[in-house]
Design an enzyme around this catalytic site. Structure first.
Site, PDB file in Angstrom:
ATOM      1  N   TYR A  52       0.547  -9.880  12.947  1.00  0.00           N
ATOM      2  CA  TYR A  52      -0.441 -10.481  12.045  1.00  0.00           C
ATOM      3  C   TYR A  52      -0.361 -12.008  11.971  1.00  0.00           C
ATOM      4  O   TYR A  52      -0.955 -12.629  11.098  1.00  0.00           O
ATOM      5  CB  TYR A  52      -0.289  -9.896  10.632  1.00  0.00           C
ATOM      6  CG  TYR A  52      -1.601  -9.698   9.909  1.00  0.00           C
ATOM      7  CD1 TYR A  52      -2.286  -8.499  10.008  1.00  0.00           C
ATOM      8  CD2 TYR A  52      -2.162 -10.696   9.137  1.00  0.00           C
ATOM      9  CE1 TYR A  52      -3.487  -8.302   9.353  1.00  0.00           C
ATOM     10  CE2 TYR A  52      -3.375 -10.521   8.479  1.00  0.00           C
ATOM     11  CZ  TYR A  52      -4.023  -9.323   8.589  1.00  0.00           C
ATOM     12  OH  TYR A  52      -5.218  -9.132   7.938  1.00  0.00           O
ATOM     13  N   TYR A  74       0.836  -1.191   0.000  1.00  0.00           N
ATOM     14  CA  TYR A  74       0.000   0.000   0.000  1.00  0.00           C
ATOM     15  C   TYR A  74       0.877   1.250   0.000  1.00  0.00           C
ATOM     16  O   TYR A  74       2.053   1.215   0.422  1.00  0.00           O
ATOM     17  CB  TYR A  74      -0.862   0.058   1.262  1.00  0.00           C
ATOM     18  CG  TYR A  74      -2.085  -0.820   1.280  1.00  0.00           C
ATOM     19  CD1 TYR A  74      -3.081  -0.685   0.310  1.00  0.00           C
ATOM     20  CD2 TYR A  74      -2.294  -1.748   2.301  1.00  0.00           C
ATOM     21  CE1 TYR A  74      -4.233  -1.463   0.348  1.00  0.00           C
ATOM     22  CE2 TYR A  74      -3.449  -2.519   2.354  1.00  0.00           C
ATOM     23  CZ  TYR A  74      -4.408  -2.372   1.367  1.00  0.00           C
ATOM     24  OH  TYR A  74      -5.553  -3.138   1.411  1.00  0.00           O
ATOM     25  N   GLU A 113      -5.999 -10.743  -1.530  1.00  0.00           N
ATOM     26  CA  GLU A 113      -5.686 -10.753  -0.100  1.00  0.00           C
ATOM     27  C   GLU A 113      -6.088 -12.108   0.464  1.00  0.00           C
ATOM     28  O   GLU A 113      -7.248 -12.328   0.828  1.00  0.00           O
ATOM     29  CB  GLU A 113      -6.427  -9.639   0.651  1.00  0.00           C
ATOM     30  CG  GLU A 113      -5.904  -8.248   0.383  1.00  0.00           C
ATOM     31  CD  GLU A 113      -6.515  -7.210   1.320  1.00  0.00           C
ATOM     32  OE1 GLU A 113      -7.233  -7.605   2.270  1.00  0.00           O
ATOM     33  OE2 GLU A 113      -6.283  -6.009   1.101  1.00  0.00           O
ATOM     34  N   ASN A 154      -9.777   0.791  -2.812  1.00  0.00           N
ATOM     35  CA  ASN A 154      -9.457  -0.396  -2.030  1.00  0.00           C
ATOM     36  C   ASN A 154     -10.714  -0.973  -1.397  1.00  0.00           C
ATOM     37  O   ASN A 154     -11.335  -0.322  -0.554  1.00  0.00           O
ATOM     38  CB  ASN A 154      -8.450  -0.062  -0.919  1.00  0.00           C
ATOM     39  CG  ASN A 154      -8.037  -1.293  -0.127  1.00  0.00           C
ATOM     40  OD1 ASN A 154      -7.469  -2.229  -0.682  1.00  0.00           O
ATOM     41  ND2 ASN A 154      -8.320  -1.304   1.156  1.00  0.00           N
ATOM     42  N   GLU A 155     -11.105  -2.163  -1.852  1.00  0.00           N
ATOM     43  CA  GLU A 155     -12.306  -2.822  -1.337  1.00  0.00           C
ATOM     44  C   GLU A 155     -13.489  -1.840  -1.273  1.00  0.00           C
ATOM     45  O   GLU A 155     -14.211  -1.762  -0.271  1.00  0.00           O
ATOM     46  CB  GLU A 155     -12.032  -3.425   0.049  1.00  0.00           C
ATOM     47  CG  GLU A 155     -10.992  -4.528   0.030  1.00  0.00           C
ATOM     48  CD  GLU A 155     -10.770  -5.175   1.386  1.00  0.00           C
ATOM     49  OE1 GLU A 155     -10.693  -6.405   1.447  1.00  0.00           O
ATOM     50  OE2 GLU A 155     -10.676  -4.442   2.387  1.00  0.00           O
ATOM     51  N   GLU A 209      -5.478  -1.115   8.637  1.00  0.00           N
ATOM     52  CA  GLU A 209      -5.443  -0.932  10.089  1.00  0.00           C
ATOM     53  C   GLU A 209      -4.523   0.230  10.481  1.00  0.00           C
ATOM     54  O   GLU A 209      -3.931   0.240  11.562  1.00  0.00           O
ATOM     55  CB  GLU A 209      -5.033  -2.219  10.821  1.00  0.00           C
ATOM     56  CG  GLU A 209      -6.056  -3.312  10.767  1.00  0.00           C
ATOM     57  CD  GLU A 209      -6.184  -3.954   9.389  1.00  0.00           C
ATOM     58  OE1 GLU A 209      -7.307  -4.003   8.859  1.00  0.00           O
ATOM     59  OE2 GLU A 209      -5.149  -4.393   8.843  1.00  0.00           O
TER      60      GLU A 209
END
Length: 674
Positions: free
Chosen positions: A351, A97, A282, A202-203, A143
């Site tokens: 993560y 990103y 993803e 994005n989404e 996030e």
């Protein structure tokens, strides 16, 4: 004369023929050069073959196996290490990103240096042998604070309609893309760089269905990047989400995790994108943590490998999110909200990824690598983990209350005087605290203090005594004893909303009332953490202490100093056991030859912020977990040229320090979780 004429004619003819031959050779050379250039240019092509349901790279069928890394969450000196480990796992691409808020932290400030050096990261990936899939937003989620949007979008336009065709929003986006995209263009694959695909938004299907907005972004992106780059979208695998998140001229891809049905997910993709390669942009092989979520998130290795194998068997392209998560340094984490349940993300963005927060291969890494090896040769051995070191226990000295240190740490912090309550965004503060201060007069009995619209945590201090703290959506009703006069409300931004419809939510408090009567005439102080400025102010503390005390590092004398500073703090009207926000620090030495990555263990402390050599390591909240340690890269230790390390801890709720308690932290080799 006739002889000389014949000779002249013959020579002219020969010269003409020679000239023609030269011209002919020159033209042929140009043609050959042209053909050669065409061949070279032809090598640099990346397109979609809809008839064969595949990508074509340089004219040949191609499937990418990619992993996500966020360059701003990784120290720049470790980019090559992390990317090399990705390459060693058999992957041929990295996805990343572009966080707008990191590159333009303030409206008139641009930063493409250090860990924000986007072009440097992309070139390093190419040097390692990886292609790049770029996701420039402008919204990214990830996030991160405000989903990657810069806070200053709300300064003059708190009602701005983000992620829409709102004219004010698009004006800011256009200005940003006019800066960003020209940096990207030379790095596109057909221009000799590694970037094969660029994502639009994005989404977006999870947020809205504004096709005018998507069309605007697509046109703006094409303006700078041209027609040859593959533009794509990513959405959840619901058909409605895919349809709302894309346009006919964009290639639609999907995302899903280890527990989802691979066949069903791709069948839904085919309803919107009937031809072309299958792509999971993803693939969630891990998950992030919230403060207080009960334990570090884990995703099964067996489930991870099972669904990965199912995708590779059908020649799908896949990107693992995240392959390496990294760290939310400098308080850059975001937060989610569900109803009234506010959920801030931890400092660690581990993560449960194949490479852990420190960049080391995990059992999940090797399981994935073994599966990938069935489909592509492994190019190199796995590099070793980075070296770690532990530096033992460091005792901290209480320096003073946070409110008493304003003039040293934040000497120009008063942003408003005799004012109404104002937000972080109105006062141009991205991260940190706002201190709201007013005087309470004519109190001769207990009254109730009420704080409304609190975002996110308020620490209440009345005449240097702590009256506890309130968290976000919990009502605050505090009885105020008679005779107390100065009210301090210290408000902490725990991370702006990064997903959903509340992206433009500001930080601060809406109102404060005493027995139902609004309090007015506030002095408001900005307590930010701009790295260079804050480091200089930390150094002032060191200089001040050096004048007051001649330091010796013997244990006995250290205890004497701690007692002296402790008593001094009491004499200023504070008691460490009253849990007032307090600042602690110490200076210790590490030989340059011993400097390696390490973790700061904050077990036993409550909640606060740790700063090493002026670098904000991040937030800790050991009282609720699950994260107990803060990652410290070697470079943070190397900020000190002499080896002398300065650790500052701002404890907000209550430290373990007391005359009988242990006022110490530890540097350890491995992370700790609840």
């Amino acid at each position: 004369q006739s002889t000389w004429g014949a000779l002249y004619f013959s020579e002219s003819l020969n010269n003409t023929m020679l000239y023609n031959n030269i011209i002919s050779l020159w033209i042929k050379s140009l043609l050959l050069l042209s053909i050669s250039l065409t061949v070279v240019v032809g090598v640099h092509s990346f397109v979609i073959d809809y008839d064969s349901n595949t990508f074509l790279k340089d004219g040949k069928p191609f499937r990418y196996i990619s992993g996500s890394m966020h360059y701003t969450r990784i120290p720049a000196e470790y980019w090559r290490d992390r990317l090399t480990k990705l390459y060693a796992a058999g992957f041929n691409a990295v996805q990343t990103y572009v966080p707008w808020n990191h590159h333009q932290p303030h409206k008139n400030v641009l930063d493409f240096t250090g860990s924000n050096h986007l072009e440097g990261f992309i070139k390093t990936a190419q040097d390692v042998g990886l292609l790049v899939i770029l996701r420039p937003g402008p919204y990214i989620d990830a996030e991160m604070d405000m989903g990657g949007f810069p806070y200053w979008l709300l300064t003059k336009h708190p009602e701005i309609r983000l992620r829409t065709s709102d004219a004010v929003y698009l004006e800011y986006v256009t200005s940003w893309f006019n800066i960003l995209l020209p940096k990207i263009a030379p790095l596109l694959y057909h221009n000799g760089g590694p970037i094969i695909m660029v994502q639009v938004e994005n989404e977006y299907g999870s947020y809205g269905c504004d096709k005018v907005y998507l069309k605007y972004l697509t046109t703006l992106t094409r303006k700078h990047l041209g027609e040859d780059i593959v533009l794509f979208t990513t959405d959840g695998f619901s058909v409605n989400l895919i349809k709302c998140g894309t346009l006919p001229e964009l290639y639609s891809t999907i995302d899903f995790g280890t527990s989802d049905d691979v066949s069903k997910a791709f069948a839904n993709m085919r309803e919107v994108e009937p031809n072309g390669p299958l792509v999971n942009s993803e693939y969630y092989t891990g998950w992030f943590d919230y403060w207080g979520n009960g334990g570090h998130s884990r995703v099964s290795i067996a489930d991870t490998v099972r669904n990965l194998a199912a995708m590779l068997q059908i020649n799908a392209s896949v990107n693992i999110y995240m392959f390496h998560g990294g760290t939310n340094f400098e308080l850059s984490n975001g937060a989610d909200i569900s109803g009234t349940d506010y959920q801030p993300v931890t400092t660690s963005y581990d993560y449960d990824a194949p490479l852990n927060e420190a960049g080391d291969p995990t059992p999940k890494y090797y399981a994935i690598r073994n599966e990938v090896a069935k489909y592509t040769p492994l190019p190199i051995p796995v590099p070793p983990p980075t070296k770690k070191n532990s530096y033992g226990i460091i005792k901290l000295l209480p320096i003073g209350s946070l409110t008493d240190m304003l003039n040293i740490l934040w000497p120009h912090s008063r942003a408003a005087r005799n004012s109404h309550l104002r937000s972080f965004e109105e006062l141009n503060l991205n991260y940190g605290f706002l201190l709201y201060r007013t005087n309470i007069t004519n109190i001769n009995k207990k009254q109730t203090l009420t704080i409304n619209n609190l975002r996110d945590i308020a620490y209440i201090i009345i005449d240097k005594q702590s009256f506890g703290f309130s968290y976000r959506n919990k009502p605050v009703n505090i009885s105020v004893p008679a005779g107390l006069t100065r009210l301090d409300i210290l408000v902490e931004n725990m991370g702006r909303i990064c997903y959903g419809k509340a992206l433009n939510e500001g930080k601060g408090i809406g109102s404060a009332e005493l027995n139902g009567k609004p309090l007015e005439n506030w002095d408001i102080y900005r307590l930010g953490f701009e790295p260079l400025v804050f480091k200089n102010h930390i150094n002032q503390i060191i200089a001040s202490q050096a004048r007051e005390i001649s330091f010796s590092w013997s244990d006995g004398f250290l205890k004497y100093i701690a007692k002296w500073v402790f008593e001094k703090s009491i004499h200023r009207g504070y008691d460490l056991e009253t849990n007032t926000p307090f600042i602690y620090r110490n200076e210790f030495f590490i030989n340059e030859s011993d400097m390696e990555d390490t973790f700061l263990d904050m077990s036993g402390w409550n909640k606060g912020i740790a700063i090493l050599n002026g670098k904000v390591l991040g937030r800790y909240w050991s009282a609720v977990g699950p994260q107990l340690t803060l990652f410290i890269p070697k470079s943070a230790l190397q900020l000190s040229k002499s080896g002398s390390q300065v650790l500052v801890v701002i404890e907000l709720v209550g430290s373990p320090c007391s005359m009988a308690g242990s006022c110490s932290v530890a540097f350890v080799k491995a992370p700790k979780w609840m």
